[in-house]
Design an enzyme around this catalytic site. Structure first.
Site, PDB file in Angstrom:
ATOM      1  N   ASP A 132       0.782  -1.231   0.000  1.00 44.21           N
ATOM      2  CA  ASP A 132       0.000   0.000   0.000  1.00 44.21           C
ATOM      3  C   ASP A 132       0.815   1.283   0.000  1.00 44.21           C
ATOM      4  O   ASP A 132       0.629   2.119  -0.870  1.00 44.21           O
ATOM      5  CB  ASP A 132      -0.982  -0.003   1.183  1.00 44.21           C
ATOM      6  CG  ASP A 132      -1.924   1.192   1.166  1.00 44.21           C
ATOM      7  OD1 ASP A 132      -2.414   1.528   0.081  1.00 44.21           O
ATOM      8  OD2 ASP A 132      -2.164   1.789   2.226  1.00 44.21           O
ATOM      9  N   CYS A 187     -18.348  -5.348 -14.315  1.00 46.70           N
ATOM     10  CA  CYS A 187     -19.533  -4.844 -13.606  1.00 46.70           C
ATOM     11  C   CYS A 187     -20.781  -4.907 -14.483  1.00 46.70           C
ATOM     12  O   CYS A 187     -21.898  -4.710 -13.981  1.00 46.70           O
ATOM     13  CB  CYS A 187     -19.304  -3.394 -13.168  1.00 46.70           C
ATOM     14  SG  CYS A 187     -18.043  -3.173 -11.905  1.00 46.70           S
TER      15      CYS A 187
END
Length: 376
Positions: A132, A187
Site C-alpha cells: 500500500d 460490472c
C-alpha cells in the site's frame, strides 16, 4: 505453467494468501494515462504526494533495480458482524480496519514468501515487499496478473469472491511467466455503487474524487472537513464501506482465514465516541490504538471525526467532552469540529461559545467555524 512460477505461486498459497498472480515489470501504460487525468482534475484531494513522480508508480521496475517480475497477492479481510447500531454513542469503522494494521500483518508474510522463494528455487534472489504505502499502482498490478478487474467503484473486484481484499506485492529479480488477466468478468450494466455514495464522490464510473470520499476525509485529510460534507458522513468515524456493501459481487464473500484481521484482534466494527473524545494526549492515543489502522489520522484527525459523528448520531453524552476539547485542546482542527458538534447537540451553549471564539480563538479556521455557526 512454468515450473518456477508454479513454485512461487504454491509457496504464496501455503503462506495463506487467498489470491495470487504474477505480472511483468512493464509499465502500466493505460493506468498511467488514467492517473495523469485524475491528477489533472485535482481528484487526489490533499494527497499531493500522489503527484510526485507519477511515472514511478506506473512502472513496477522503479521500486527495485533489476526487478523482472511482480508477484501480486490478495488477502480476504471480511468478517461477519452484527448490523451497526449507533445507539447515540458509537461511530462506524470500515471493515478493513477492524483488526490489526494490515501493513504490519502482510509485510512480514511477504518477506517470508521472499525467503521461501530463495529456498525453493535454490538461488539468491533480490526482492522487495510492497504493501500500500509503496509507490506502485497496486490495483493495476493485480488486474494485469489476473486477480480481478477494476470495478466502477474503483476497487479491485475478484470474480465470484468480491472486493473485501487487501493487496500486496513482492518484486523479484526472477523472470516468471505472467498469469493471464481475468477473462470476461466485469460490472456489466450495474451502477449500484455510484448513487449509493453518501457524498457523491463518484464523478463517473471508475472515477473517484478523493476530496469528497469519506474514506479519504476520515483517514488522509488533515484539515477541517468541509461543512457541507459533514452530515453525509453519518456514523462513519474511520473509513467507509458503502460502495462495497451495495456491490452484488460481495454476495460471494467468505470469512477471512487471517485471525489478525478479525474484529477481536483490534478495535472492531464500532468506536465509542465518548471514550475517543476523552483521549487527552498523543501518547495516550498511540497506546490505545497501537498496531491498528486508526493511528493513521493521528489523534487530532480521529477526534475531529468523532466530534462530527457525535453530532450526526445525536451523541449527547459527548457534550461535556466537546466542551473540554473546545476549552483545552491545542489542535485547532479538533476545537473547530467540537464547536460544530456542540452547535448541533447543545445549540444554546454552542452559540454562546461561538460568539466568544469568533474573535478570541487564535486560529483562523476556528474563528471561521464560529462565524459559520452563528450564521446558521
Amino acid at each position: 505453467m512454468s515450473a518456477p512460477r508454479e513454485t512461487v505461486l504454491q509457496a504464496a498459497r501455503e503462506l495463506g494468501f487467498d489470491v495470487v498472480g504474477v505480472t511483468s515489470v512493464a509499465p502500466f501504460q493505460r493506468d498511467h494515462a488514467a492517473l495523469l487525468r485524475w491528477l489533472e482534475r485535482g481528484h487526489q484531494g490533499g494527497m499531493d504526494w500522489m503527484a510526485r513522480r507519477p511515472e514511478g508508480r506506473s512502472w513496477p521496475g522503479s521500486a527495485l533495480d533489476d526487478a523482472l517480475s511482480v508477484v501480486t497477492v490478495a488477502v480476504n479481510h471480511h468478517a461477519p458482524a452484527p448490523a451497526f447500531a449507533a445507539e447515540g454513542r458509537f461511530g462506524r469503522v470500515a471493515s478493513y480496519a477492524w483488526g490489526r494494521d494490515y501493513h504490519l500483518v502482510m509485510r512480514p508474510r511477504l518477506e517470508r514468501l521472499a525467503a521461501e522463494v530463495v529456498r525453493r528455487l535454490g538461488r539468491s534472489v533480490r526482492a522487495r515487499a510492497c504493501v500500500d504505502e509503496d509507490p506502485l499502482l497496486e490495483r493495476a498490478a493485480a488486474a494485469r496478473a489476473g486477480l480481478g478487474f477494476h470495478g466502477k467503484n474503483t476497487n479491485l473486484l475478484v470474480p465470484r469472491r468480491g472486493s473485501w481484499f487487501l493487496l500486496g506485492e513482492l518484486l523479484l529479480d526472477v523472470a516468471l511467466e505472467p498469469t493471464p488477466p481475468a477473462a470476461g468478468a466485469s460490472c456489466g450494466t450495474c451502477v449500484r455503487c455510484l448513487p449509493a455514495c453518501p457524498t457523491d464522490a463518484f464523478v463517473a464510473p471508475y472515477e473517484l474524487d478523493a476530496g469528497r470520499c469519506i474514506s479519504y476525509l476520515t483517514t488522509e485529510h488533515r484539515g477541517p472537513i468541509p461543512r457541507a460534507l459533514r452530515p453525509a458522513m453519518g456514523a462513519w468515524v474511520f473509513g467507509c464501506d458503502v460502495c462495497q456493501e451495495v456491490c452484488p459481487w460481495n454476495r460471494f464473500a467468505s470469512e477471512t482465514r487471517w485471525p489478525e484481521l478479525r474484529p477481536e484482534a483490534g478495535v472492531g466494527p464500532r468506536l465509542d465516541l465518548v471514550a475517543t473524545l476523552r483521549i487527552a494526549t498523543d501518547d495516550w492515543f498511540r497506546a490505545h490504538f497501537a498496531r491498528t489502522p486508526l493511528l493513521r489520522p493521528k489523534r487530532r484527525g480521529l477526534q475531529r471525526n468523532a466530534a462530527i459523528v457525535a453530532r450526526n448520531v445525536g451523541a449527547t453524552a459527548t457534550v461535556p467532552l466537546l466542551l473540554e476539547r473546545i476549552a483545552d485542546e491545542r489542535e485547532p482542527v479538533v476545537r473547530g469540529a467540537a464547536l460544530w458538534a456542540l452547535g448541533g447537540l447543545d445549540p444554546a451553549r454552542g452559540r454562546a461559545l461561538a460568539d466568544r471564539l469568533r474573535t478570541a480563538d487564535p486560529d483562523a479556521d476556528v474563528r471561521a467555524e464560529a462565524v459559520a455557526l452563528l450564521e446558521d
